[in-house]
Motif scaffolding. Sequence first.
Motif, short mmCIF file in Angstrom:
data_model
loop_
_atom_site.label_atom_id
_atom_site.label_comp_id
_atom_site.label_asym_id
_atom_site.label_seq_id
_atom_site.Cartn_x
_atom_site.Cartn_y
_atom_site.Cartn_z
N ASN A 173 1.06 -1.11 -0.03
CA ASN A 173 0.08 -0.03 -0.18
C ASN A 173 0.95 1.09 -0.11
O ASN A 173 1.90 1.26 0.77
N TYR A 174 0.39 2.35 -0.62
CA TYR A 174 1.01 3.36 -0.67
C TYR A 174 0.17 4.87 -0.59
O TYR A 174 -0.82 4.81 -0.96
N ALA A 175 0.74 5.77 0.13
CA ALA A 175 0.20 7.00 0.21
C ALA A 175 0.07 7.49 -1.19
O ALA A 175 0.88 7.43 -1.89
N ASP A 176 -1.14 8.20 -1.45
CA ASP A 176 -1.47 8.73 -2.99
C ASP A 176 -0.42 9.56 -3.30
O ASP A 176 0.17 9.61 -4.55
N SER A 177 0.40 10.51 -2.18
CA SER A 177 1.24 11.26 -3.00
C SER A 177 2.70 10.63 -3.16
O SER A 177 3.48 11.39 -3.74
N VAL A 178 2.69 9.28 -3.17
CA VAL A 178 4.11 8.91 -3.40
C VAL A 178 3.81 7.54 -4.50
O VAL A 178 4.93 7.18 -4.85
N LYS A 179 2.56 7.47 -4.86
CA LYS A 179 2.36 6.23 -5.76
C LYS A 179 3.16 6.47 -7.27
O LYS A 179 3.07 7.70 -7.40
N GLY A 180 3.94 5.68 -7.62
CA GLY A 180 4.47 5.51 -8.90
C GLY A 180 5.92 6.39 -8.78
O GLY A 180 6.71 6.13 -9.51
N ARG A 181 6.28 6.75 -7.42
CA ARG A 181 7.58 7.24 -7.16
C ARG A 181 8.34 6.20 -6.36
O ARG A 181 9.45 6.39 -6.31
N PHE A 182 7.71 5.91 -5.16
CA PHE A 182 8.37 5.07 -4.22
C PHE A 182 8.06 3.70 -4.31
O PHE A 182 6.73 3.21 -4.89
N LEU A 183 8.90 2.85 -3.79
CA LEU A 183 8.59 1.28 -3.99
C LEU A 183 9.16 0.52 -2.50
O LEU A 183 10.32 0.86 -2.16
N ILE A 184 8.38 -0.28 -1.98
CA ILE A 184 8.55 -0.67 -0.65
C ILE A 184 9.18 -2.43 -1.03
O ILE A 184 8.33 -2.82 -2.18
N SER A 185 10.15 -2.91 -0.46
CA SER A 185 10.53 -4.18 -0.83
C SER A 185 10.85 -4.85 0.94
O SER A 185 11.18 -3.89 1.69
N ARG A 186 11.13 -6.05 0.71
CA ARG A 186 11.46 -6.72 2.03
C ARG A 186 12.34 -7.72 1.61
O ARG A 186 12.07 -8.41 0.58
N ASP A 187 13.19 -8.23 2.64
CA ASP A 187 14.16 -9.15 2.21
C ASP A 187 14.13 -10.26 3.58
O ASP A 187 14.50 -9.70 4.61
N ASP A 188 13.34 -11.20 3.53
CA ASP A 188 13.18 -12.13 4.75
C ASP A 188 14.40 -12.82 5.17
O ASP A 188 14.49 -13.39 6.05
N VAL A 189 15.33 -12.87 4.37
CA VAL A 189 16.46 -13.75 4.74
C VAL A 189 17.28 -12.80 5.52
O VAL A 189 17.90 -12.99 6.48
N LYS A 190 17.59 -11.30 5.02
CA LYS A 190 18.36 -10.46 5.68
C LYS A 190 17.58 -9.63 6.89
O LYS A 190 18.06 -8.74 7.57
N ASN A 191 16.22 -9.94 6.82
CA ASN A 191 15.34 -9.31 7.88
C ASN A 191 15.35 -7.55 7.71
O ASN A 191 15.65 -7.10 8.77
N THR A 192 15.16 -7.22 6.59
CA THR A 192 15.30 -5.94 6.07
C THR A 192 13.97 -5.41 5.45
O THR A 192 13.53 -5.93 4.67
N VAL A 193 13.71 -4.18 5.32
CA VAL A 193 12.64 -3.55 4.60
C VAL A 193 13.26 -2.26 4.29
O VAL A 193 14.04 -1.58 4.70
N SER A 194 12.94 -2.10 2.72
CA SER A 194 13.70 -1.11 2.06
C SER A 194 12.59 -0.12 1.44
O SER A 194 11.65 -0.48 1.09
#
Length: 117
Positions: A59-80
């Motif tokens: 899910n993204y705020a309308d103000s960042v849609k198309g510009r921001f991308l969230i992802s996660r790495d469940d091996v490294k326990n990180t979210v970017s």
Amino acid sequence: QVQLVESGGGLVQPGGSLRLSCAASGFTFTIYTMSWYRQAPGKERDLVAAISSDSETTNYADSVKGRFLISRDDVKNTVSLQMNSLKSEDTAVYYCKARSMGGLAYWGQGTQVTVSS
């Protein structure tokens, strides 16, 4: 001990990009929804982006849609959070949040993002 440690903030010119990372430890990362929030001076803390525990839903705020991308790495326990085409209004302290299905929540200490020429 639960820890969420954000990194990657800084000063960037309008139109530029930054990538924020949040390193998690001390809890079962894979069962938590992970989110990024931001808070500008004098404003409330608002949701920027969220990703479900299975990575199926974002899910993204309308103000960042198309510009921001969230992802996660469940091996490294990180979210970017990859932030592109940054605008001055994106200037804020960015926080990482972990939330379980039962409502248990943890926050990071925040990282400053400043978009300015």
